[in-house]
Design a protein around this motif. Structure first.
Motif, short mmCIF file in Angstrom:
data_model
loop_
_atom_site.label_atom_id
_atom_site.label_comp_id
_atom_site.label_asym_id
_atom_site.label_seq_id
_atom_site.Cartn_x
_atom_site.Cartn_y
_atom_site.Cartn_z
N ARG A 104 -33.64 -45.30 -27.14
CA ARG A 104 -32.81 -45.20 -28.34
C ARG A 104 -33.37 -45.99 -29.52
O ARG A 104 -32.99 -45.74 -30.66
CB ARG A 104 -31.38 -45.65 -28.03
CG ARG A 104 -30.62 -44.69 -27.14
CD ARG A 104 -29.20 -45.17 -26.93
NE ARG A 104 -28.49 -45.33 -28.20
CZ ARG A 104 -27.33 -45.98 -28.31
NH1 ARG A 104 -26.79 -46.56 -27.24
NH2 ARG A 104 -26.73 -46.06 -29.48
N ASP B 25 -28.56 -47.21 -32.98
CA ASP B 25 -28.96 -46.08 -33.81
C ASP B 25 -29.26 -46.49 -35.25
O ASP B 25 -29.60 -45.65 -36.08
CB ASP B 25 -27.86 -45.01 -33.81
CG ASP B 25 -27.68 -44.37 -32.45
OD1 ASP B 25 -28.70 -44.20 -31.75
OD2 ASP B 25 -26.54 -44.06 -32.07
N THR C 14 -28.44 -40.52 -35.85
CA THR C 14 -28.54 -39.94 -34.52
C THR C 14 -29.10 -38.53 -34.62
O THR C 14 -28.67 -37.74 -35.47
CB THR C 14 -27.16 -39.88 -33.84
OG1 THR C 14 -26.57 -41.18 -33.84
CG2 THR C 14 -27.28 -39.38 -32.40
#
Length: 476
Positions: free
Chosen positions: A117, A150, A453
């Motif tokens: 991520r 994010d 995202t």
């Protein structure tokens, strides 16, 4: 090496770029996992081995590399791994400590790294920053950082920094006190030969370590004085570019060596003691500043849900996280301090004109903190350039009322604004703090106050159906 890049379409090149990014993250995570597996293999006490050389004779021993709650590893085993990694033993020790802290002290962050991520270096930086915290304290950091994965790396690290200060504000105050005993100012001295080579001829450097509040005071007076100097400078000759603001800031700093000359200049007086340089303009006919410039400090604070108590950490725009005691220091030179009401970011407003009102702009900038272009890193600060407040849905002078407001405001830096307008991007607003973007060649992103995202084409079109086209329920 990827073959056939020259024959790839723009869409295929974008896909290759995304895949390369994720592969790079995967490789870095695997390097950490290898370190952990190696450390686990040598986590037993080497002194328990048959015929072990005693520690007093230089034999191997267990050492703690990570923070509280991490396992130990045989010190001599690290050397061989350093050879395999082609780096110093110290570097391998440090990276192993980061891996230990991630697995044992920051499990939520570690899971986020394994899910690719964010960049692994961000995770190892957070591990290093929080190493001195206890297990209980570091859990606060883990939760906050995991929720922010994010966001841009700089924002993640800022959140980590704030939570580390909050987790142990006593230790942070001790750091502040310790650093304040190490203040100083240093002026450069040229070494033989420097005046005829490089960039040292005719100029020198000054470096100072002073309180944060003093830094801000100097920054403000230098900026005010530099602005006045630039405004009163002679026009450049034909074909010449005007001198940059950095030049005038340097001149302003030099003028501070003669406070009387500074005051005379700001008051519009002439003085024989003005700085001896042809590049400093004449004193202005009218005073550009007769009193200290008012300071505006934008402070974000949170209150305890049960007690209502503030702090102990606040975020000051342009400066980052600070103890409330440091915030008070920023204002200590001001006799008159006005506290403006708290801005309710849950409210909205719309107007019938084209220009976004000041209160709408301020709420948008405080909500988003920075540019809402996908993966943008620029933050809005009181000292930085104001963003462009672009209508998400283009303004139509013949359209319905209420087109301008929180519901239709996309704050962007100028370059991103130009790209949105002229390069074929699409953007829809889902609320005062949510946008979906489509790029010219088929990438799709969801941007919120928590970061950017990646979303699929199907998710993009599903969310597009929820986009706000008129003021609707957000009109106050």
């Amino acid at each position: 090496m990827i073959s056939g890049l020259g024959e790839m379409s723009p869409e295929q090149l974008l896909q290759a770029a995304e895949e390369g990014l994720l592969e790079g993250r995967r490789v870095e995570v695997e390097k950490l996992e290898v370190l952990l597996a190696w450390a686990d293999a040598f986590s037993g006490d080497p002194q328990d081995e048959p015929n072990a050389v005693p520690i007093r004779h230089g034999g191997p021993r267990l050492i703690a590399l990570g923070g509280e709650g991490t396992p130990k590893v045989s010190d001599l085993a690290v050397a061989e791994m350093a050879i395999a990694r082609q780096e110093s033993v110290f570097t391998t020790r440090r990276r192993t400590a980061d891996a230990f802290d991630l697995r044992h002290r920051l499990p939520l962050l570690w899971a986020g790294l394994q899910a690719l991520r964010c960049e692994p270096w961000v995770g190892t930086k957070v591990a290093s920053m929080s190493r001195k915290l206890t297990l209980e304290q570091v859990a606060l950091v883990d939760v906050a950082v995991a929720e922010a994965l994010d966001e841009a790396p700089a924002r993640i690290l800022q959140i980590a920094e704030a939570k580390i200060i909050e987790a142990d504000s006593v230790a942070h105050q001790e750091r502040i006190n310790r650093n304040r005993t190490r203040k100083g100012a240093w002026c450069s001295r040229k070494k033989p030969g420097e005046s005829v080579e490089g960039e040292a001829a005719g100029v020198g450097s000054v470096f100072a370590r002073i309180d944060d509040a003093d830094v801000e005071a100097h920054r403000q007076i230098i900026e005010d004085l530099a602005t006045a100097l630039a405004a009163n400078a002679p026009a450049p000759a034909e074909g010449e570019e005007p001198l940059p603001m950095d030049h005038w800031r340097a001149e302003a700093f030099a003028m501070l060596a003669d406070p009387a000359a500074v005051l005379a200049f700001l008051r519009g007086e002439t003085t024989a003691d003005a700085p001896d340089t042809a590049e400093v303009p004449e004193a202005p006919a009218t005073s550009p500043a007769t009193a200290p410039t008012a300071a505006q400090v934008v402070v974000h604070v949170s209150a305890n849900a049960e007690t209502g108590a503030l702090g102990p950490v606040a975020r000051v725009e342009g400066l980052g996280p600070m103890l409330l005691s440091q915030v008070r220091d920023l204002l200590r030179r001001h006799a008159n301090v006005t506290v403006t009401p708290v801005i309710d970011l849950h409210t909205g407003r719309s107007v019938n004109g084209y220009e976004h009102p000041t209160d709408v702009k301020l709420r948008t900038e405080l909500r988003t903190i920075g540019d809402v272009f996908p993966h943008a890193t620029g933050s809005f600060t009181r000292t930085g350039r104001a963003p462009d407040h672009d209508h998400t849905v283009a303004y139509d002078k013949h359209g319905p009322p209420g087109q301008t407001g929180d519901h239709n405001d996309t704050p962007l830096r100028r370059h991103h604004h130009r790209a949105k307008t002229h390069a074929g991007y699409t953007v829809f607003q889902l609320g005062p703090d949510r946008w979906i973007w489509g790029t010219p060649h088929g990438l799709h992103r969801l941007v919120t106050t928590s970061g950017t995202t990646a979303i699929t084409r199907g998710e993009y079109y599903a969310l597009k159906a929820l986009a706000i086209n008129l003021a609707g329920d957000l009109v106050a």
